[in-house]
Write a protein that holds these residues in place. Structure first.
Motif, short mmCIF file in Angstrom:
data_model
loop_
_atom_site.label_atom_id
_atom_site.label_comp_id
_atom_site.label_asym_id
_atom_site.label_seq_id
_atom_site.Cartn_x
_atom_site.Cartn_y
_atom_site.Cartn_z
N LEU A 15 0.93 -1.30 0.13
CA LEU A 15 -0.14 0.10 -0.17
C LEU A 15 0.89 1.33 -0.16
CD1 LEU A 15 -2.94 1.13 -0.32
CD2 LEU A 15 -2.74 1.13 2.43
N GLU A 16 1.93 1.54 0.91
CA GLU A 16 2.54 2.41 0.87
C GLU A 16 3.32 2.58 -0.52
OE1 GLU A 16 2.93 4.54 3.30
OE2 GLU A 16 1.44 3.47 4.52
N SER A 17 3.76 1.76 -1.09
CA SER A 17 4.45 1.95 -2.50
C SER A 17 3.49 2.58 -3.51
CB SER A 17 5.22 0.68 -2.87
OG SER A 17 6.23 0.48 -2.15
N ALA A 18 2.14 1.65 -3.38
CA ALA A 18 1.33 2.25 -4.36
C ALA A 18 0.79 3.56 -4.10
CB ALA A 18 0.00 1.40 -4.25
N ILE A 19 0.70 3.93 -3.03
CA ILE A 19 0.31 5.36 -2.54
C ILE A 19 1.16 6.32 -3.26
CG2 ILE A 19 -0.06 7.16 -0.86
CD1 ILE A 19 -1.59 4.99 0.83
N ALA A 20 2.30 5.90 -3.10
CA ALA A 20 3.78 6.83 -3.66
C ALA A 20 3.58 6.96 -5.16
CB ALA A 20 4.91 6.43 -3.09
N PHE A 21 3.31 5.70 -5.83
CA PHE A 21 3.17 5.73 -7.27
C PHE A 21 2.18 6.54 -7.53
CE2 PHE A 21 1.37 4.09 -11.19
CZ PHE A 21 2.41 4.00 -12.02
N TYR A 22 0.89 6.54 -7.26
CA TYR A 22 -0.04 7.31 -7.93
C TYR A 22 -0.07 8.65 -7.45
CZ TYR A 22 -1.99 2.86 -9.63
OH TYR A 22 -2.31 1.96 -10.36
N THR A 23 0.54 9.11 -6.10
CA THR A 23 0.51 10.26 -5.83
C THR A 23 1.65 11.02 -6.49
OG1 THR A 23 1.43 9.78 -3.65
CG2 THR A 23 -0.90 10.08 -3.78
N GLU A 24 2.87 10.62 -6.03
CA GLU A 24 4.06 11.32 -6.42
C GLU A 24 4.52 10.88 -8.05
OE1 GLU A 24 7.20 9.89 -3.65
OE2 GLU A 24 5.72 10.03 -2.26
N ILE A 25 4.08 10.00 -8.49
CA ILE A 25 4.43 9.70 -10.08
C ILE A 25 3.44 10.14 -10.99
CG2 ILE A 25 4.99 7.92 -11.65
CD1 ILE A 25 7.36 8.25 -9.49
N LEU A 26 1.78 9.80 -10.56
CA LEU A 26 1.08 10.07 -11.45
C LEU A 26 0.24 11.42 -11.27
CD1 LEU A 26 -0.43 6.71 -12.58
CD2 LEU A 26 1.17 8.09 -13.59
N GLY A 27 0.45 11.77 -9.94
CA GLY A 27 -0.14 13.04 -9.37
C GLY A 27 -1.60 13.21 -8.71
N LEU A 28 -1.89 11.88 -8.61
CA LEU A 28 -3.27 11.83 -7.84
C LEU A 28 -3.11 12.26 -6.54
CD1 LEU A 28 -4.81 8.42 -9.18
CD2 LEU A 28 -4.66 10.49 -10.11
N LYS A 29 -4.39 12.76 -5.90
CA LYS A 29 -4.36 13.22 -4.56
C LYS A 29 -4.97 12.12 -3.55
CE LYS A 29 -5.89 17.21 -1.69
NZ LYS A 29 -7.07 18.09 -1.51
N LEU A 30 -4.28 11.99 -2.36
CA LEU A 30 -4.77 11.15 -1.49
C LEU A 30 -6.01 11.74 -0.81
CD1 LEU A 30 -4.29 8.66 0.64
CD2 LEU A 30 -3.22 9.94 2.10
N ALA A 31 -7.16 11.04 -0.70
CA ALA A 31 -8.47 11.25 -0.28
C ALA A 31 -8.60 10.83 1.11
CB ALA A 31 -9.53 10.76 -1.21
N HIS A 32 -8.39 9.69 1.40
CA HIS A 32 -8.62 8.93 2.58
C HIS A 32 -7.66 7.73 2.95
CE1 HIS A 32 -10.71 7.54 6.36
NE2 HIS A 32 -10.95 6.35 5.95
N ARG A 33 -7.34 7.47 3.99
CA ARG A 33 -6.41 6.19 4.19
C ARG A 33 -7.38 5.60 5.54
NH1 ARG A 33 -0.19 4.66 4.71
NH2 ARG A 33 -0.67 2.04 5.26
#
Length: 150
Positions: A15-33
């Motif tokens: 999950l940590e790596s996936a959050i990093a990929f989708y937020t830092e690499i693709l630019g999505l915004k974390l909504a809720h964890r």
């Protein structure tokens, strides 16, 4: 009644790596964890417009496919460099080694593919103006322009 697709969910190995990929690499915004289980939700585009759910699954991952809406010009002019600059390998639907967006003539739509670290098949797609031409199959954007000029 149905006006669109609001969310999709995929399995990820970490999950940590996936959050990093989708937020830092693709630019999505974390909504809720969710702190009670290994799940996170990300906004796609504008906040509350669309959502991606990431579910950590340690075994038996089942890769999925989904597409991000994108602007036609962005796909044509920037998508390949955007992906390569992030160490992602762009490929077209035909998987013929050509790293250029292709047109699904039946829709018509312009698309380029890439994968996330867990093997989920991701896509940037833009619906094109005009009527579909299913008889043309999947062709280059240049061919599409030439064959639909008139």
């Amino acid at each position: 009644m149905i006006t669109g697709l609001y969310e999709t969910h995929i399995q990820v190995s970490d999950l940590e790596s996936a959050i990093a990929f989708y937020t830092e690499i693709l630019g999505l915004k974390l909504a809720h964890r969710d702190e009670t289980r290994p799940i996170a939700f990300l906004w796609i585009g504008k906040e509350k417009q669309a959502m991606l759910g990431l579910w950590e699954q340690k075994e038996n991952l089942q890769p999925r496919h989904f597409a991000f809406s994108a602007d036609e010009n962005d796909i044509l002019q920037y998508s390949v460099d955007f992906l390569k600059n992030r160490n992602l390998k762009p490929y077209n639907f035909l998987k013929d080694g050509i790293e250029k967006p292709m047109v699904f003539a039946w829709m018509p739509a312009l698309a380029i593919y890439f994968k996330d670290p867990d093997g989920n098949q991701l896509e940037f797609i833009s619906i094109l103006e005009g009527e579909g031409k299913p008889e043309l199959g999947v062709i280059s954007y240049e061919e599409w322009v030439l064959k639909t000029k008139n």
